[in-house]
Design a protein around this motif. Structure first.
Motif, PDB file in Angstrom:
ATOM      1  N   GLY A   1      -0.719  31.141  70.997  1.00 56.38           N
ATOM      2  CA  GLY A   1      -1.571  29.974  70.858  1.00 56.38           C
ATOM      3  C   GLY A   1      -0.891  28.661  71.193  1.00 56.38           C
ATOM      4  O   GLY A   1      -1.342  27.600  70.752  1.00 56.38           O
ATOM      5  N   GLY A   2       0.188  28.724  71.955  1.00 55.13           N
ATOM      6  CA  GLY A   2       0.885  27.504  72.338  1.00 55.13           C
ATOM      7  C   GLY A   2       1.838  26.970  71.296  1.00 55.13           C
ATOM      8  O   GLY A   2       2.385  25.868  71.470  1.00 55.13           O
ATOM      9  N   LEU A   3       2.061  27.713  70.204  1.00 55.45           N
ATOM     10  CA  LEU A   3       3.042  27.275  69.215  1.00 55.45           C
ATOM     11  C   LEU A   3       4.450  27.386  69.795  1.00 55.45           C
ATOM     12  O   LEU A   3       4.721  28.220  70.656  1.00 55.45           O
ATOM     13  CB  LEU A   3       2.928  28.110  67.941  1.00 55.45           C
ATOM     14  CG  LEU A   3       1.557  28.106  67.253  1.00 55.45           C
ATOM     15  CD1 LEU A   3       1.638  28.889  65.941  1.00 55.45           C
ATOM     16  CD2 LEU A   3       1.060  26.698  67.009  1.00 55.45           C
ATOM     17  N   LEU A   4       5.344  26.563  69.289  1.00 51.61           N
ATOM     18  CA  LEU A   4       6.676  26.491  69.885  1.00 51.61           C
ATOM     19  C   LEU A   4       7.576  27.643  69.474  1.00 51.61           C
ATOM     20  O   LEU A   4       8.440  28.064  70.239  1.00 51.61           O
ATOM     21  CB  LEU A   4       7.327  25.160  69.513  1.00 51.61           C
ATOM     22  CG  LEU A   4       6.710  23.943  70.195  1.00 51.61           C
ATOM     23  CD1 LEU A   4       7.293  22.668  69.601  1.00 51.61           C
ATOM     24  CD2 LEU A   4       6.927  23.989  71.697  1.00 51.61           C
ATOM     25  N   GLY A   5       7.432  28.149  68.251  1.00 52.73           N
ATOM     26  CA  GLY A   5       8.275  29.257  67.833  1.00 52.73           C
ATOM     27  C   GLY A   5       9.741  28.949  68.054  1.00 52.73           C
ATOM     28  O   GLY A   5      10.241  27.874  67.668  1.00 52.73           O
ATOM     29  N   PRO A   6      10.475  29.852  68.711  1.00 50.97           N
ATOM     30  CA  PRO A   6      11.915  29.672  68.883  1.00 50.97           C
ATOM     31  C   PRO A   6      12.307  28.484  69.760  1.00 50.97           C
ATOM     32  O   PRO A   6      13.486  28.130  69.803  1.00 50.97           O
ATOM     33  CB  PRO A   6      12.359  30.986  69.538  1.00 50.97           C
ATOM     34  CG  PRO A   6      11.282  31.958  69.221  1.00 50.97           C
ATOM     35  CD  PRO A   6      10.018  31.173  69.180  1.00 50.97           C
ATOM     36  N   ASP A   7      11.350  27.882  70.454  1.00 49.81           N
ATOM     37  CA  ASP A   7      11.654  26.735  71.308  1.00 49.81           C
ATOM     38  C   ASP A   7      11.537  25.407  70.569  1.00 49.81           C
ATOM     39  O   ASP A   7      11.752  24.343  71.150  1.00 49.81           O
ATOM     40  CB  ASP A   7      10.697  26.718  72.515  1.00 49.81           C
ATOM     41  CG  ASP A   7      10.684  28.053  73.247  1.00 49.81           C
ATOM     42  OD1 ASP A   7      11.777  28.611  73.473  1.00 49.81           O
ATOM     43  OD2 ASP A   7       9.585  28.544  73.570  1.00 49.81           O
ATOM     44  N   ALA A   8      11.206  25.458  69.297  1.00 50.43           N
ATOM     45  CA  ALA A   8      10.829  24.245  68.572  1.00 50.43           C
ATOM     46  C   ALA A   8      11.939  23.210  68.514  1.00 50.43           C
ATOM     47  O   ALA A   8      11.700  22.015  68.726  1.00 50.43           O
ATOM     48  CB  ALA A   8      10.374  24.611  67.160  1.00 50.43           C
ATOM     49  N   VAL A   9      13.154  23.626  68.205  1.00 50.19           N
ATOM     50  CA  VAL A   9      14.223  22.644  68.024  1.00 50.19           C
ATOM     51  C   VAL A   9      14.558  21.963  69.342  1.00 50.19           C
ATOM     52  O   VAL A   9      14.767  20.742  69.390  1.00 50.19           O
ATOM     53  CB  VAL A   9      15.473  23.305  67.409  1.00 50.19           C
ATOM     54  CG1 VAL A   9      16.648  22.339  67.411  1.00 50.19           C
ATOM     55  CG2 VAL A   9      15.186  23.742  65.981  1.00 50.19           C
ATOM     56  N   THR A  10      14.592  22.723  70.423  1.00 47.79           N
ATOM     57  CA  THR A  10      14.866  22.125  71.733  1.00 47.79           C
ATOM     58  C   THR A  10      13.802  21.094  72.087  1.00 47.79           C
ATOM     59  O   THR A  10      14.110  19.966  72.498  1.00 47.79           O
ATOM     60  CB  THR A  10      14.911  23.213  72.811  1.00 47.79           C
ATOM     61  OG1 THR A  10      15.983  24.112  72.519  1.00 47.79           O
ATOM     62  CG2 THR A  10      15.137  22.604  74.184  1.00 47.79           C
TER      63      THR A  10
ATOM     64  N   PHE B   1       8.743  39.907  68.464  1.00 46.69           N
ATOM     65  CA  PHE B   1       8.510  38.918  67.413  1.00 46.69           C
ATOM     66  C   PHE B   1       8.504  37.504  67.983  1.00 46.69           C
ATOM     67  O   PHE B   1       7.641  36.681  67.648  1.00 46.69           O
ATOM     68  CB  PHE B   1       9.577  39.034  66.327  1.00 46.69           C
ATOM     69  CG  PHE B   1       9.479  37.957  65.283  1.00 46.69           C
ATOM     70  CD1 PHE B   1       8.567  38.063  64.245  1.00 46.69           C
ATOM     71  CD2 PHE B   1      10.276  36.819  65.347  1.00 46.69           C
ATOM     72  CE1 PHE B   1       8.457  37.058  63.284  1.00 46.69           C
ATOM     73  CE2 PHE B   1      10.171  35.816  64.400  1.00 46.69           C
ATOM     74  CZ  PHE B   1       9.258  35.938  63.367  1.00 46.69           C
ATOM     75  N   ASN B   2       9.463  37.208  68.865  1.00 45.47           N
ATOM     76  CA  ASN B   2       9.527  35.873  69.446  1.00 45.47           C
ATOM     77  C   ASN B   2       8.277  35.562  70.254  1.00 45.47           C
ATOM     78  O   ASN B   2       7.777  34.424  70.238  1.00 45.47           O
ATOM     79  CB  ASN B   2      10.775  35.733  70.315  1.00 45.47           C
ATOM     80  CG  ASN B   2      12.050  35.707  69.495  1.00 45.47           C
ATOM     81  OD1 ASN B   2      12.021  35.495  68.281  1.00 45.47           O
ATOM     82  ND2 ASN B   2      13.181  35.936  70.142  1.00 45.47           N
ATOM     83  N   ALA B   3       7.768  36.556  70.957  1.00 42.36           N
ATOM     84  CA  ALA B   3       6.523  36.354  71.704  1.00 42.36           C
ATOM     85  C   ALA B   3       5.367  36.073  70.748  1.00 42.36           C
ATOM     86  O   ALA B   3       4.502  35.228  71.025  1.00 42.36           O
ATOM     87  CB  ALA B   3       6.220  37.578  72.565  1.00 42.36           C
ATOM     88  N   HIS B   4       5.343  36.760  69.624  1.00 46.37           N
ATOM     89  CA  HIS B   4       4.310  36.519  68.616  1.00 46.37           C
ATOM     90  C   HIS B   4       4.397  35.089  68.086  1.00 46.37           C
ATOM     91  O   HIS B   4       3.362  34.432  67.859  1.00 46.37           O
ATOM     92  CB  HIS B   4       4.471  37.522  67.472  1.00 46.37           C
ATOM     93  CG  HIS B   4       3.333  37.562  66.513  1.00 46.37           C
ATOM     94  ND1 HIS B   4       3.149  36.606  65.540  1.00 46.37           N
ATOM     95  CD2 HIS B   4       2.309  38.450  66.363  1.00 46.37           C
ATOM     96  CE1 HIS B   4       2.069  36.897  64.831  1.00 46.37           C
ATOM     97  NE2 HIS B   4       1.535  38.012  65.307  1.00 46.37           N
ATOM     98  N   GLN B   5       5.609  34.595  67.902  1.00 42.52           N
ATOM     99  CA  GLN B   5       5.798  33.232  67.403  1.00 42.52           C
ATOM    100  C   GLN B   5       5.215  32.180  68.351  1.00 42.52           C
ATOM    101  O   GLN B   5       4.862  31.078  67.919  1.00 42.52           O
ATOM    102  CB  GLN B   5       7.289  32.947  67.222  1.00 42.52           C
ATOM    103  CG  GLN B   5       7.941  33.666  66.070  1.00 42.52           C
ATOM    104  CD  GLN B   5       7.675  32.963  64.757  1.00 42.52           C
ATOM    105  OE1 GLN B   5       6.687  33.227  64.097  1.00 42.52           O
ATOM    106  NE2 GLN B   5       8.562  32.067  64.365  1.00 42.52           N
ATOM    107  N   ARG B   6       5.156  32.517  69.643  1.00 41.17           N
ATOM    108  CA  ARG B   6       4.686  31.552  70.646  1.00 41.17           C
ATOM    109  C   ARG B   6       3.183  31.656  70.901  1.00 41.17           C
ATOM    110  O   ARG B   6       2.656  30.951  71.765  1.00 41.17           O
ATOM    111  CB  ARG B   6       5.436  31.770  71.957  1.00 41.17           C
ATOM    112  CG  ARG B   6       6.940  31.492  71.868  1.00 41.17           C
ATOM    113  CD  ARG B   6       7.605  31.651  73.225  1.00 41.17           C
ATOM    114  NE  ARG B   6       9.000  31.281  73.205  1.00 41.17           N
ATOM    115  CZ  ARG B   6      10.016  32.142  73.205  1.00 41.17           C
ATOM    116  NH1 ARG B   6       9.763  33.458  73.207  1.00 41.17           N
ATOM    117  NH2 ARG B   6      11.262  31.719  73.192  1.00 41.17           N
TER     118      ARG B   6
END
Length: 308
Positions: A211-220, A204-209
């Protein structure tokens, strides 16, 4: 297994349903990120999860702003407002008159958000709204001219690094705080545990990322961008805590979560189908507890004129 799902968004809505936020002009049409029904379903969980202790420093900053500029209404820009849940949560928690500017790309959702917006602040002062249809990933300081506050909910993780930098620069240019809530952080806890939990989470986390979207890395990434712009950044956890009282939400979340994982890693197919069936049965029986971790971020620009 139904694979017509979008990461973090529950099942995709009916054909013809518009997206809540379509971030980029000139690109092929994307499927909806958030169906309106999903936004309404998740609103109570969002409201319960948001970090209340970020409101005190925000209130202090807004009070200082009022002291410096008189008694005019606070101008609050809600980015990717969707059905307006952020305004319904926040406006009644802030004192004084407020004017909310609701930004989204979907005119239907803008109409809904405006119609369902709160009319009174915490102290009974009036709250007014206007809507602006546009691309929240391309904000400029001019677009935020006169803003007292920028807010967003569940937005950062569907932005790219460059778009978050644009947002931070726009807020810095306008000199306004930003309260950005409910960004996913890539951690989920299910009780009872299952051996497949970790694989589903990773996929799921890989799916969130994608197309270059931040997904789980967004807050950092957002924290770094706002700090680089001179803001003081505070982050607080804002987890969903789902139990027997949230069965419908949990079921929809499970379908979206597992479906996105399988879309990212089709080889999970048969095992994930059994996993989802078992999880849904446990949910229906009231035996499943889920914690979906999010983080809220408050960015306070460097004060001017002696404000604190």
């Amino acid at each position: 297994m139904d694979s017509s799902v979008v990461a973090g968004a529950g099942p995709v809505g009916r054909p013809g349903e518009r997206a809540t936020v379509r971030l980029r002009d000139g690109e092929p049409e994307e499927p909806p990120r958030y169906a309106p029904e999903w936004l309404r379903l998740r609103e109570p969980a969002d409201a319960a999860a948001r970090a209340l202790d970020l409101l005190d420093p925000l209130r202090i900053r807004l009070a200082n702003l009022r002291d410096g500029t008189g008694t005019g209404a606070l101008a609050v820009h809600d980015l990717g407002c969707g059905t307006g849940s952020m305004g319904r949560w926040l406006a009644p928690r802030l004192d004084g008159p407020q004017h909310w500017v609701l930004h989204d790309r979907d005119p239907y959702l803008l109409h809904f958000a405006a119609a369902a917006s709160p009319r009174a602040a915490a102290d009974g002062s009036g709250v007014t709204v206007e809507t602006r249809r546009g691309d929240v990933a391309r904000l400029t300081p001019d677009a935020l001219a006169g803003a007292s506050l920028v807010t967003a909910s569940a937005l950062l993780d569907v932005l790219t690094r460059a778009e978050v930098a644009t947002l931070a620069d726009a807020c810095a240019g306008a000199g306004c705080p930003a309260l950005l809530t409910l960004s996913v952080v890539g951690r989920v806890e299910l009780t009872p545990a299952d051996p497949l939990d970790a694989e589903i989470t990773e996929a799921f986390n890989a799916h969130q990322r994608r197309g270059g979207l931040l997904g789980p890395d967004a807050v950092t990434v957002a924290g770094e961008a706002f700090a680089a712009s001179g803001a003081a950044v505070r982050v607080r956890p804002s987890p969903w805590r789902l139990g027997p009282a949230e069965v419908t939400l949990t079921e929809q979340w499970l379908r979206g979560w597992v479906g996105a994982a399988v879309e990212e890693r089709p080889e999970l197919g048969d095992r994930a189908e059994r996993y989802l069936r078992d999880r849904l049965a446990a949910c229906a029986a009231g035996e499943l507890r889920v914690v979906v971790h999010h983080t809220d971020l408050l960015a306070l620009p460097r004060p001017t004129g002696g404000a604190s």
